[in-house]
Design an enzyme around this catalytic site. Structure first.
Site, PDB file in Angstrom:
ATOM      1  N   GLU A  98      30.673  49.538  36.438  1.00  0.00           N
ATOM      2  CA  GLU A  98      32.132  49.550  36.242  1.00  0.00           C
ATOM      3  C   GLU A  98      32.480  49.437  34.762  1.00  0.00           C
ATOM      4  OE1 GLU A  98      35.004  50.102  37.071  1.00  0.00           O
ATOM      5  OE2 GLU A  98      35.585  49.428  39.073  1.00  0.00           O
ATOM      6  N   ASP A 102      39.234  43.430  36.344  1.00  0.00           N
ATOM      7  CA  ASP A 102      40.521  42.823  35.987  1.00  0.00           C
ATOM      8  C   ASP A 102      40.877  41.796  37.061  1.00  0.00           C
ATOM      9  OD1 ASP A 102      42.906  42.583  34.482  1.00  0.00           O
ATOM     10  OD2 ASP A 102      43.924  44.082  35.682  1.00  0.00           O
ATOM     11  N   PHE A 151      45.383  44.716  27.058  1.00  0.00           N
ATOM     12  CA  PHE A 151      45.086  46.039  27.597  1.00  0.00           C
ATOM     13  C   PHE A 151      44.255  46.809  26.578  1.00  0.00           C
ATOM     14  CE2 PHE A 151      45.518  50.310  29.116  1.00  0.00           C
ATOM     15  CZ  PHE A 151      45.469  50.139  30.499  1.00  0.00           C
ATOM     16  N   VAL A 152      43.097  47.253  26.999  1.00  0.00           N
ATOM     17  CA  VAL A 152      42.185  47.912  26.063  1.00  0.00           C
ATOM     18  C   VAL A 152      41.904  49.349  26.479  1.00  0.00           C
ATOM     19  CG1 VAL A 152      41.075  45.789  25.273  1.00  0.00           C
ATOM     20  CG2 VAL A 152      40.196  46.942  27.313  1.00  0.00           C
ATOM     21  N   ASP A 158      41.005  54.134  29.766  1.00  0.00           N
ATOM     22  CA  ASP A 158      42.137  54.998  29.444  1.00  0.00           C
ATOM     23  C   ASP A 158      43.472  54.298  29.547  1.00  0.00           C
ATOM     24  OD1 ASP A 158      42.019  54.841  32.398  1.00  0.00           O
ATOM     25  OD2 ASP A 158      43.679  56.272  32.288  1.00  0.00           O
TER      26      ASP A 158
HETATM   27  P1  IMP Z   1      41.056  45.425  39.303  1.00  0.00           P
HETATM   28  O1  IMP Z   1      41.034  45.873  40.736  1.00  0.00           O
HETATM   29  O2  IMP Z   1      42.329  44.733  38.959  1.00  0.00           O
HETATM   30  O3  IMP Z   1      39.856  44.633  38.898  1.00  0.00           O
HETATM   31  O4  IMP Z   1      41.168  46.764  38.494  1.00  0.00           O
HETATM   32  C1  IMP Z   1      40.242  47.236  37.651  1.00  0.00           C
HETATM   33  C2  IMP Z   1      40.711  48.582  37.174  1.00  0.00           C
HETATM   34  O5  IMP Z   1      41.985  48.498  36.500  1.00  0.00           O
HETATM   35  C3  IMP Z   1      39.752  49.140  36.175  1.00  0.00           C
HETATM   36  O6  IMP Z   1      38.735  49.890  36.784  1.00  0.00           O
HETATM   37  C4  IMP Z   1      40.658  49.968  35.298  1.00  0.00           C
HETATM   38  O7  IMP Z   1      40.806  51.267  35.830  1.00  0.00           O
HETATM   39  C5  IMP Z   1      41.984  49.277  35.330  1.00  0.00           C
HETATM   40  N1  IMP Z   1      42.162  48.393  34.152  1.00  0.00           N
HETATM   41  C6  IMP Z   1      42.315  47.058  34.152  1.00  0.00           C
HETATM   42  N2  IMP Z   1      42.473  46.564  32.914  1.00  0.00           N
HETATM   43  C7  IMP Z   1      42.411  47.629  32.085  1.00  0.00           C
HETATM   44  C8  IMP Z   1      42.503  47.773  30.652  1.00  0.00           C
HETATM   45  O8  IMP Z   1      42.662  46.817  29.870  1.00  0.00           O
HETATM   46  N3  IMP Z   1      42.391  49.034  30.177  1.00  0.00           N
HETATM   47  C9  IMP Z   1      42.198  50.118  30.977  1.00  0.00           C
HETATM   48  N4  IMP Z   1      42.102  50.033  32.322  1.00  0.00           N
HETATM   49  C10 IMP Z   1      42.215  48.795  32.871  1.00  0.00           C
HETATM   50 MG    MG Z   2      38.051  51.824  36.711  1.00  0.00          MG
END
Ligand code: IMP
Ligand code: MG
Length: 181
Positions: A98, A102, A151-152, A158
């Site tokens: 991955e 997040d 946010f990165v 992306d």
């Molecule tokens: P989660 O289900 O909240 O853990 O989501 C993870 C997904 O959110 C990642 O695979 C990314 O696609 C997106 N994401 C979360 N934070 C960032 C960020 O800082 N930059 C870019 N995409 C992010």
């Molecule tokens: Mg992703």
């Protein structure tokens, strides 16, 4: 109010060094196991491409695409597989690759889904871990960098589909300063 590229959070050199270490960890842990690296599209492809070349044992790779429903940039936790693996993983040693964890919802869903296919083992490797944002507990086996709640973009990550090609990880911000793009 445009979005601007902010500061560099992790340099190309720092990424390369950490990826080298992770590759050595994987080569040691998966020696003789011919693991299947499953990259989550699209964000993890850049990381996968470097990580697999840093892992000097026989391995295979495959891809899976997921999308989360709900409020745009926020992960709703309702996840759907939009393109599935091209092969069965029964009996295989599977490592999910991955870009970032997040809330933890996507990886938790993915893990639950893949486990129903009876891999011999299933582990998670993420380049970035936004620890403070976690909503669902997720056991991560390999982590490149823990990062603060920002946010990165870059190195596969992306914003609205853009910036994946940046060779380093940068903060995207909405404040003053920074390069206007
Ligand atoms: P989660 O289900 O909240 O853990 O989501 C993870 C997904 O959110 C990642 O695979 C990314 O696609 C997106 N994401 C979360 N934070 C960032 C960020 O800082 N930059 C870019 N995409 C992010
Ligand atoms: Mg992703």
């Amino acid at each position: 109010m445009g979005h601007r590229l902010g500061r560099v959070l992790i340099t190309q050199e720092e990424i390369a060094g950490r990826v080298r270490e992770l590759g050595q960890d994987l080569a040691r842990d998966y020696q003789g196991k011919d693991p299947l690296l499953v990259a989550v599209l699209k964000g993890a492809v850049v990381f996968l491409a470097d990580l697999m070349r840093a892992t000097e044992i026989p391995l295979a790779c495959d891809f899976i695409s997921v999308s989360s429903y709900g409020a745009s940039s926020r992960s709703s936790g309702v996840v759907k597989i939009t393109a599935d693996l091209s092969q069965t993983i029964e009996g295989r040693h599977v490592l999910v690759v991955e870009d970032i964890i997040d809330t933890g919802r996507t990886v938790t869903y993915l893990k639950r889904n893949l486990l129903t296919r009876h891999p011999q083992s299933l582990r998670i490797c993420t380049l970035l871990d936004k620890v403070s944002r976690r909503e669902v507990e997720a056991e991560l086996d390999y982590v490149g960098f823990s990062i603060p709640n920002e946010f990165v973009v870059g190195y596969g990550l992306d914003y609205l589909g853009l910036y994946r090609n940046l060779p380093q990880i940068m903060v995207l911000d909405t404040g003053e300063g920074g390069e206007v793009l």
